[in-house]
Design a protein around this motif. Structure first.
Motif, short mmCIF file in Angstrom:
data_model
loop_
_atom_site.label_atom_id
_atom_site.label_comp_id
_atom_site.label_asym_id
_atom_site.label_seq_id
_atom_site.Cartn_x
_atom_site.Cartn_y
_atom_site.Cartn_z
N UNK A 1 0.83 -1.20 0.00
CA UNK A 1 0.00 0.00 0.00
C UNK A 1 0.86 1.24 0.00
N UNK A 2 0.52 2.21 -0.85
CA UNK A 2 1.31 3.43 -0.93
C UNK A 2 0.75 4.47 0.02
N UNK A 3 1.57 5.46 0.38
CA UNK A 3 1.08 6.52 1.28
C UNK A 3 0.01 7.34 0.57
N UNK A 4 0.05 7.35 -0.77
CA UNK A 4 -0.98 8.13 -1.47
C UNK A 4 -2.34 7.47 -1.33
N UNK A 5 -2.34 6.12 -1.38
CA UNK A 5 -3.61 5.42 -1.17
C UNK A 5 -4.11 5.71 0.24
N UNK A 6 -3.19 5.71 1.22
CA UNK A 6 -3.58 5.98 2.60
C UNK A 6 -4.18 7.38 2.72
N UNK A 7 -3.58 8.32 1.96
CA UNK A 7 -4.05 9.71 1.98
C UNK A 7 -5.53 9.79 1.58
N UNK A 8 -5.93 8.94 0.64
CA UNK A 8 -7.32 8.96 0.17
C UNK A 8 -8.14 7.86 0.84
N UNK A 9 -7.61 7.35 1.97
CA UNK A 9 -8.32 6.34 2.76
C UNK A 9 -8.61 5.07 1.96
N UNK A 10 -7.78 4.80 0.95
CA UNK A 10 -7.90 3.55 0.21
C UNK A 10 -7.04 2.51 0.92
N UNK A 11 -7.59 1.32 1.17
CA UNK A 11 -6.81 0.29 1.86
C UNK A 11 -6.60 -0.89 0.94
N UNK A 12 -5.52 -0.89 0.18
CA UNK A 12 -5.33 -1.94 -0.84
C UNK A 12 -4.83 -3.26 -0.27
N UNK A 13 -4.62 -3.39 1.00
CA UNK A 13 -4.18 -4.66 1.57
C UNK A 13 -2.72 -4.96 1.26
N UNK A 14 -2.33 -6.19 1.43
CA UNK A 14 -0.94 -6.60 1.25
C UNK A 14 -0.85 -7.58 0.09
N UNK A 15 -0.34 -7.11 -1.04
CA UNK A 15 -0.29 -7.96 -2.24
C UNK A 15 0.65 -9.13 -2.07
N UNK A 16 1.75 -8.93 -1.33
CA UNK A 16 2.72 -10.01 -1.18
C UNK A 16 2.07 -11.21 -0.50
N UNK A 17 1.32 -10.98 0.57
CA UNK A 17 0.70 -12.12 1.25
C UNK A 17 -0.49 -12.64 0.45
#
Ligand code: HEC
Length: 126
Positions: A56-72
């Motif tokens: 998850x990028x800080x930009x996604x966090x800025x817009x309250x988007x929670x993309x989860x953890x792709x690696x896991x």
């Protein structure tokens, strides 16, 4: 007469500096030299939300988007699920945050991305 002109020039310099700072801040990270096709796709289409390391990028966090953890996710989910959510987006799977890339990427590109996701946790987080 010269005072207002000086003010205008100063204002332009300030606006220019802010624009340059924003451009620098919002610039997407570039793929490393010699990156594979899949890695370049990931940087072009996915890094904005998922971040370089997939956490998850800080930009996604800025817009309250929670993309989860792709690696896991890449290790715990079947390839078919990963392929479908990239191609058709999260909406049909009840994960509406993830956009569909079926119009941007070929099936071969998506398969390459699925394989790339599995290598994510071997990379150093930034
Ligand atoms: C606009 C932001 C955005 C972009 C761009 C984006 N994603 Fe996502 N992605 C998300 C969000 C948000 C979720 C979580 C959806 C949910 O839980 O509702 C997600 C979920 C996923 C998942 C499922 C993860 C899991 O835990 O099940 C995969 C796989 C995925 N994305 C891969 C990609 C790939 C590959 C790309 C590039 C082609 C990409 N995403 C581009 C926002 C984005």
């Amino acid at each position: 007469m010269r005072r207002p002109l000086l003010g205008l020039v100063a204002a332009l310099v300030v606006v220019g500096a802010i624009a340059a700072a924003l451009a620098w801040l919002l610039n997407d990270p570039k793929p490393p030299a010699g990156a594979s096709h899949a890695e370049r796709l990931y940087y072009a289409y996915c890094v904005t939300c998922h971040g370089v390391d997939g956490r998850g990028s800080w930009r996604a966090a800025l817009f309250l988007i929670r993309p989860g953890d792709l690696a896991s996710a890449a290790h715990s989910r079947p390839d078919r699920y990963l392929f479908d959510i990239i191609k058709h987006g999260g909406a049909p799977l009840g994960r509406p945050g993830m956009p569909a890339f079926g119009y941007h990427l070929s099936d071969a590109d998506i398969e390459a991305l699925v394989a790339y996701l599995k290598t994510l946790d071997r990379r150093q987080p930034r």
